[in-house]
Write a protein that holds these residues in place. Sequence first.
Motif, PDB file in Angstrom:
ATOM      1  N   VAL A 102       2.412  -3.135 -13.240  1.00 18.70           N
ATOM      2  CA  VAL A 102       1.699  -2.423 -14.301  1.00 18.70           C
ATOM      3  C   VAL A 102       0.316  -2.072 -13.764  1.00 18.70           C
ATOM      4  CG1 VAL A 102       1.006  -4.602 -15.413  1.00 18.70           C
ATOM      5  CG2 VAL A 102       0.889  -2.477 -16.701  1.00 18.70           C
ATOM      6  N   LYS A 103      -0.039  -0.791 -13.853  1.00 23.58           N
ATOM      7  CA  LYS A 103      -1.332  -0.295 -13.364  1.00 23.58           C
ATOM      8  C   LYS A 103      -1.706   0.966 -14.142  1.00 23.58           C
ATOM      9  CE  LYS A 103      -1.898  -3.079  -9.778  1.00 23.58           C
ATOM     10  NZ  LYS A 103      -1.096  -4.163 -10.309  1.00 23.58           N
ATOM     11  N   ARG A 104      -2.958   1.364 -14.005  1.00 20.86           N
ATOM     12  CA  ARG A 104      -3.408   2.638 -14.556  1.00 20.86           C
ATOM     13  C   ARG A 104      -3.148   3.710 -13.497  1.00 20.86           C
ATOM     14  NH1 ARG A 104      -6.287   3.437 -18.949  1.00 20.86           N
ATOM     15  NH2 ARG A 104      -7.061   1.297 -18.992  1.00 20.86           N
ATOM     16  N   VAL A 105      -2.552   4.830 -13.913  1.00 22.13           N
ATOM     17  CA  VAL A 105      -2.258   5.909 -12.971  1.00 22.13           C
ATOM     18  C   VAL A 105      -3.432   6.890 -12.966  1.00 22.13           C
ATOM     19  CG1 VAL A 105      -0.981   7.343 -14.618  1.00 22.13           C
ATOM     20  CG2 VAL A 105      -0.458   7.510 -12.204  1.00 22.13           C
ATOM     21  N   ARG A 106      -3.797   7.326 -11.777  1.00 21.20           N
ATOM     22  CA  ARG A 106      -4.932   8.239 -11.643  1.00 21.20           C
ATOM     23  C   ARG A 106      -4.588   9.301 -10.601  1.00 21.20           C
ATOM     24  NH1 ARG A 106      -8.924   7.999 -14.901  1.00 21.20           N
ATOM     25  NH2 ARG A 106      -9.122   5.787 -14.583  1.00 21.20           N
ATOM     26  N   GLN A 107      -4.669  10.558 -11.022  1.00 12.47           N
ATOM     27  CA  GLN A 107      -4.507  11.687 -10.105  1.00 12.47           C
ATOM     28  C   GLN A 107      -5.901  12.106  -9.684  1.00 12.47           C
ATOM     29  OE1 GLN A 107      -1.408  13.233  -9.256  1.00 12.47           O
ATOM     30  NE2 GLN A 107      -2.625  14.248  -7.701  1.00 12.47           N
ATOM     31  N   SER A 108      -6.190  12.003  -8.397  1.00 10.84           N
ATOM     32  CA  SER A 108      -7.522  12.308  -7.882  1.00 10.84           C
ATOM     33  C   SER A 108      -7.392  13.248  -6.692  1.00 10.84           C
ATOM     34  CB  SER A 108      -8.200  11.001  -7.450  1.00 10.84           C
ATOM     35  OG  SER A 108      -9.399  11.261  -6.783  1.00 10.84           O
ATOM     36  N   LYS A 109      -7.842  14.486  -6.876  1.00 10.61           N
ATOM     37  CA  LYS A 109      -7.733  15.527  -5.847  1.00 10.61           C
ATOM     38  C   LYS A 109      -6.280  15.626  -5.403  1.00 10.61           C
ATOM     39  CE  LYS A 109     -12.504  15.023  -4.508  1.00 10.61           C
ATOM     40  NZ  LYS A 109     -13.458  14.716  -3.518  1.00 10.61           N
ATOM     41  N   GLN A 110      -5.986  15.308  -4.165  1.00  7.97           N
ATOM     42  CA  GLN A 110      -4.613  15.371  -3.652  1.00  7.97           C
ATOM     43  C   GLN A 110      -3.963  13.996  -3.600  1.00  7.97           C
ATOM     44  OE1 GLN A 110      -3.106  18.271  -3.132  1.00  7.97           O
ATOM     45  NE2 GLN A 110      -5.006  19.233  -3.818  1.00  7.97           N
ATOM     46  N   LYS A 111      -4.535  13.005  -4.269  1.00 12.48           N
ATOM     47  CA  LYS A 111      -4.025  11.640  -4.201  1.00 12.48           C
ATOM     48  C   LYS A 111      -3.517  11.173  -5.558  1.00 12.48           C
ATOM     49  CE  LYS A 111      -7.244  10.191  -0.615  1.00 12.48           C
ATOM     50  NZ  LYS A 111      -8.280   9.217  -0.262  1.00 12.48           N
ATOM     51  N   LEU A 112      -2.472  10.371  -5.516  1.00 16.31           N
ATOM     52  CA  LEU A 112      -1.998   9.666  -6.692  1.00 16.31           C
ATOM     53  C   LEU A 112      -2.301   8.193  -6.456  1.00 16.31           C
ATOM     54  CD1 LEU A 112      -0.493   9.698  -9.403  1.00 16.31           C
ATOM     55  CD2 LEU A 112       1.628   9.374  -8.107  1.00 16.31           C
ATOM     56  N   LEU A 113      -3.019   7.587  -7.399  1.00 14.85           N
ATOM     57  CA  LEU A 113      -3.450   6.201  -7.242  1.00 14.85           C
ATOM     58  C   LEU A 113      -2.928   5.334  -8.374  1.00 14.85           C
ATOM     59  CD1 LEU A 113      -7.211   6.935  -6.482  1.00 14.85           C
ATOM     60  CD2 LEU A 113      -5.474   6.324  -4.802  1.00 14.85           C
ATOM     61  N   LEU A 114      -2.643   4.079  -8.068  1.00 14.57           N
ATOM     62  CA  LEU A 114      -2.407   3.056  -9.068  1.00 14.57           C
ATOM     63  C   LEU A 114      -3.646   2.176  -9.061  1.00 14.57           C
ATOM     64  CD1 LEU A 114       1.317   2.041  -8.488  1.00 14.57           C
ATOM     65  CD2 LEU A 114       0.365   3.594 -10.212  1.00 14.57           C
ATOM     66  N   ILE A 115      -4.319   2.123 -10.208  1.00 14.32           N
ATOM     67  CA  ILE A 115      -5.622   1.468 -10.311  1.00 14.32           C
ATOM     68  C   ILE A 115      -5.486   0.150 -11.081  1.00 14.32           C
ATOM     69  CG2 ILE A 115      -8.002   1.732 -11.123  1.00 14.32           C
ATOM     70  CD1 ILE A 115      -7.285   3.869  -9.099  1.00 14.32           C
ATOM     71  N   PRO A 116      -5.912  -0.953 -10.483  1.00 14.13           N
ATOM     72  CA  PRO A 116      -5.952  -2.208 -11.230  1.00 14.13           C
ATOM     73  C   PRO A 116      -7.171  -2.216 -12.151  1.00 14.13           C
ATOM     74  CG  PRO A 116      -6.780  -2.553  -9.025  1.00 14.13           C
ATOM     75  CD  PRO A 116      -6.338  -1.119  -9.102  1.00 14.13           C
TER      76      PRO A 116
END
Length: 145
Positions: A102-116
């Motif tokens: 379980v994480k917060r999803v973040r689309q940043s520029k050309q990256k997809l991140l899972l944020i704790p």
Amino acid sequence: MFIATLVRDIYTPNFSSLLRLPLYLCPVSAGFPSPAEDYIEGRLDLNRYLVKHPAATFFVRVTGDSMIDAGIHPGDLLIVDRAIAPTNGKIVIAVLNGELTVKRVRQSKQKLLLIPENPQYPSLEIRSEMDFQIWGVVTNVIHPL
């Protein structure tokens, strides 16, 4: 890779039995006490209140502390809806290299991140060689006191 907050158990909702609990008209004061009201507004079925898309909803129990600042603690039960789009900033249940997390999803520029939601853990960048899928969006947290 250490993901920190993982899914421990997965459950499906049981809609065959209804549990209608009393819903009091008078809200509870978190400040100064207010006079008690002696009447009930009606009955509340928590399935109707917490589950918007029954066929697409499941529950998971979590372990770990990487989402503690989002109010998700070890042992909490999450309500997850697969019918909601996992838009930027939503908390999701994802499968990353075979592990549910379980994480917060973040689309940043050309990256997809899972944020704790705990500064002790790093963000995870999703790369094309990773096995990655979003299972659903977390809509509610059931947290025992």
